[in-house]
Design a protein around this motif. Structure first.
Motif, short mmCIF file in Angstrom:
data_model
loop_
_atom_site.label_atom_id
_atom_site.label_comp_id
_atom_site.label_asym_id
_atom_site.label_seq_id
_atom_site.Cartn_x
_atom_site.Cartn_y
_atom_site.Cartn_z
N VAL A 17 6.43 6.23 -1.23
CA VAL A 17 5.93 6.21 -0.14
C VAL A 17 6.01 8.24 -0.13
CG1 VAL A 17 5.92 5.84 2.60
CG2 VAL A 17 5.73 4.17 0.70
N ARG A 18 7.47 7.84 0.02
CA ARG A 18 7.35 10.22 0.76
C ARG A 18 6.92 10.72 -0.57
NH1 ARG A 18 13.25 7.47 -0.21
NH2 ARG A 18 13.54 8.28 -1.36
N ASP A 19 6.95 10.71 -1.48
CA ASP A 19 6.23 11.18 -2.60
C ASP A 19 4.51 11.75 -2.16
OD1 ASP A 19 8.70 11.42 -4.57
OD2 ASP A 19 7.42 10.37 -5.79
N LEU A 20 3.80 10.33 -1.79
CA LEU A 20 2.57 10.85 -1.29
C LEU A 20 3.27 11.23 -0.18
CD1 LEU A 20 1.13 7.02 -1.88
CD2 LEU A 20 0.52 8.57 -3.21
N LEU A 21 3.22 11.06 0.82
CA LEU A 21 3.34 11.58 1.85
C LEU A 21 4.04 13.32 1.82
CD1 LEU A 21 5.11 8.67 4.51
CD2 LEU A 21 2.61 9.61 3.91
N ASP A 22 4.72 13.66 1.33
CA ASP A 22 4.75 15.12 0.86
C ASP A 22 3.74 15.98 0.69
OD1 ASP A 22 7.46 14.83 1.52
OD2 ASP A 22 7.68 15.17 -0.82
N GLY A 23 3.01 14.28 -0.16
CA GLY A 23 1.46 15.81 -0.79
C GLY A 23 1.56 16.77 -1.98
N ASP A 24 2.56 16.30 -2.34
CA ASP A 24 2.64 17.17 -3.67
C ASP A 24 2.28 16.61 -5.11
OD1 ASP A 24 4.92 15.04 -3.35
OD2 ASP A 24 6.07 17.21 -4.22
N CYS A 25 1.19 14.99 -4.68
CA CYS A 25 0.77 13.59 -6.00
C CYS A 25 -0.48 14.77 -6.29
CB CYS A 25 1.37 13.01 -5.29
SG CYS A 25 2.66 12.36 -5.01
N PRO A 26 -0.83 15.81 -7.41
CA PRO A 26 -2.05 15.40 -7.75
C PRO A 26 -3.21 14.03 -7.93
CG PRO A 26 -0.66 16.64 -9.44
CD PRO A 26 0.71 15.72 -8.50
N GLY A 27 -4.00 14.63 -7.15
CA GLY A 27 -5.18 13.28 -6.92
C GLY A 27 -4.86 12.05 -6.11
N PHE A 28 -3.65 12.27 -5.65
CA PHE A 28 -3.25 11.54 -4.32
C PHE A 28 -3.63 12.71 -2.88
CE2 PHE A 28 -2.15 9.64 -7.79
CZ PHE A 28 -2.52 8.37 -7.66
N GLY A 30 -4.20 13.97 0.42
CA GLY A 30 -5.17 12.64 1.60
C GLY A 30 -5.53 11.83 2.27
N ALA A 31 -4.02 10.72 0.62
CA ALA A 31 -3.73 9.42 0.63
C ALA A 31 -3.59 8.74 2.29
CB ALA A 31 -3.16 8.87 -0.03
N ARG A 32 -4.38 7.87 2.69
CA ARG A 32 -3.88 7.07 3.69
C ARG A 32 -3.00 5.81 3.68
NH1 ARG A 32 -8.92 5.84 7.10
NH2 ARG A 32 -10.33 6.02 5.39
N VAL A 33 -1.92 5.61 3.88
CA VAL A 33 -0.71 4.89 3.39
C VAL A 33 -0.41 4.05 4.20
CG1 VAL A 33 1.62 5.23 2.26
CG2 VAL A 33 -0.08 7.26 1.60
N THR A 34 -0.63 2.70 3.95
CA THR A 34 -0.10 1.69 4.71
C THR A 34 1.48 1.16 4.01
OG1 THR A 34 -2.14 0.89 5.65
CG2 THR A 34 -0.32 -0.60 5.52
N VAL A 35 2.32 0.77 4.99
CA VAL A 35 3.58 -0.08 4.46
C VAL A 35 3.48 -0.93 4.80
CG1 VAL A 35 6.14 0.54 4.01
CG2 VAL A 35 4.62 2.39 4.18
N LEU A 36 3.51 -2.11 3.59
CA LEU A 36 3.64 -3.35 4.09
C LEU A 36 5.67 -3.97 3.65
CD1 LEU A 36 2.87 -6.29 5.51
CD2 LEU A 36 2.35 -6.72 3.00
N ASP A 37 6.64 -4.98 4.43
CA ASP A 37 7.44 -4.54 4.33
C ASP A 37 8.50 -6.01 5.02
OD1 ASP A 37 10.64 -4.36 3.79
OD2 ASP A 37 9.62 -2.88 1.72
N GLY A 53 2.61 9.80 9.38
CA GLY A 53 1.57 9.69 8.81
C GLY A 53 1.46 8.77 7.86
N TYR A 54 2.19 7.57 8.28
CA TYR A 54 1.51 6.45 7.40
C TYR A 54 1.75 4.97 8.80
CZ TYR A 54 6.93 5.23 7.84
OH TYR A 54 8.24 5.30 8.23
N ARG A 55 0.99 4.14 8.23
CA ARG A 55 1.58 2.71 9.02
C ARG A 55 2.20 1.99 8.99
NH1 ARG A 55 -3.20 -2.45 8.52
NH2 ARG A 55 -2.68 -3.09 10.86
N PHE A 56 3.00 1.70 8.87
CA PHE A 56 4.22 0.17 8.83
C PHE A 56 3.69 -0.98 9.65
CE2 PHE A 56 7.73 -1.89 9.31
CZ PHE A 56 8.00 -2.52 8.29
N VAL A 57 3.42 -1.79 8.84
CA VAL A 57 3.83 -3.43 8.98
C VAL A 57 4.67 -4.38 8.36
CG1 VAL A 57 2.10 -5.43 9.23
CG2 VAL A 57 0.75 -2.38 9.21
#
Length: 320
Positions: A17-28, A30-37, A53-57
């Motif tokens: 999740v941190r990698d995605l939110l850091d925005g340095d993952c080519p191809g991902f 602007g991804a909208r992330v939901t975390v379910l835990d 910038g993520y949704r937590f459930v």
């Protein structure tokens, strides 16, 4: 792209999740992330501190009601949610079957009925059992020896069955032993480091000659993203780090990193059914462009520094 990350507050899931939110993952981008835990003992929102910038459930992958709320509208599900500690599975296997098998089936069914495009199951090399020499290719059958590994193998088979029966785009990754920051201090590296930093002894199972391949969590997550981007439906991909060490060799490195000596080591009875050696063949994911990037010596030193600098994160977990 809308991504649901289950188990996203745990050690590996939070790195993803941190990698995605850091925005340095080519191809991902602007991804909208939901975390379910479920936020069991190993799930910790502090692992995502400083990120928005993520949704937590908060919820359980074995709960169809929760999944009915979070799965529809999702493009990709990445399942990190699992009970993972072998020792705990030996004491109480029921929790492992519930989460790792029933939970995965419930999640698969929710993604199937919601029309999710891709489901990726994060699994483990432990499903293969033990190998005296050589390395397992993905074509080798599962031969798990612990309740934890058996539950993960069951989930893998369910995932592949959902691909074959329903035509779902399901992909499975099997990683070797992970290490890095934010790992709950029951696993060997954070357990040994935090014990040594607190002046406590460390337990070494048996003769200490069990062999594991070590994979930095950032490399693992890089491999998962690669399988999402370039992998094929219905396929399994091994993800390894390329550094095999006996537990005794690893202990020596940790003692040195923490300024301790062998007087701090306590030899303890071996774990029941303790697999002797794990080793995965990563030729298949290499063909997609994967190679581990984190040098083990540098990664281990950085990990020890992180635990040394963050007792406020791990000390409450140990006392609990």
């Amino acid at each position: 792209m809308r991504i649901l990350v289950t188990g996203g507050a745990g050690f590996i899931g939070s790195q993803f999740v941190r990698d995605l939110l850091d925005g340095d993952c080519p191809g991902f981008e602007g991804a909208r992330v939901t975390v379910l835990d479920k936020l069991t003992y190993a799930g910790n929102l502090a692992n995502l501190a400083g990120y928005d910038g993520y949704r937590f459930v908060r919820g359980d992958i074995a709960d169809p009601g929760v999944l009915a709320e979070v799965v529809p509208g999702t493009d990709v599900v990445v399942n990190f949610a699992a009970e993972t500690h072998v020792d705990r599975s030996i004491v109480d296997s029921a929790a492992f079957v519930r989460t790792n098998v029933l939970g995965v089936q419930t999640l698969l069914e929710a993604t199937r009925t919601a029309g999710v495009t891709t489901f990726l199951q994060v699994s483990t090399d432990e499903v293969y059992g033990s190998i005296p020499s050589g390395s397992w290719p993905e074509t080798d059958p599962p031969r798990p020896n612990s309740p934890y590994a058996a539950a993960k193998a069951g989930a893998d088979l369910l995932c592949l069955a959902y691909h074959r029966t329903y035509g779902m785009d399901v992909r499975v990754t099997r990683c070797s032993n992970n290490y890095g920051p934010f790992q709950f201090p029951e696993k060997v590296i954070p357990l040994f480091v935090t014990n040594l930093l607190d002046g406590l002894p460390v337990p070494l199972y048996g003769d200490g000659l069990n062999v594991r391949d070590w994979l930095h969590v950032a490399d693992h997550c890089r491999g998962v993203r690669l399988v999402l981007a370039k992998g094929e439906p219905g396929e399994i991909y091994n993800i390894g780090g390329g550094t095999e060490l006996t537990n005794r060799e690893l202990t020596g490195l940790l003692l040195q990193a923490c300024g301790a000596d062998w007087s701090r080591v306590r030899q303890v009875a071996d774990r029941p059914g303790h697999d002797r050696r794990y080793s995965v063949d990563i030729a298949k994911i290499r063909a997609l462009g994967y190679a581990p990037e984190v040098d083990f010596a540098a990664g281990l030193a950085e990990t020890v520094r992180w635990y040394r600098a963050n007792p406020a994160w791990w000390r409450p977990l140990r006392s609990a």
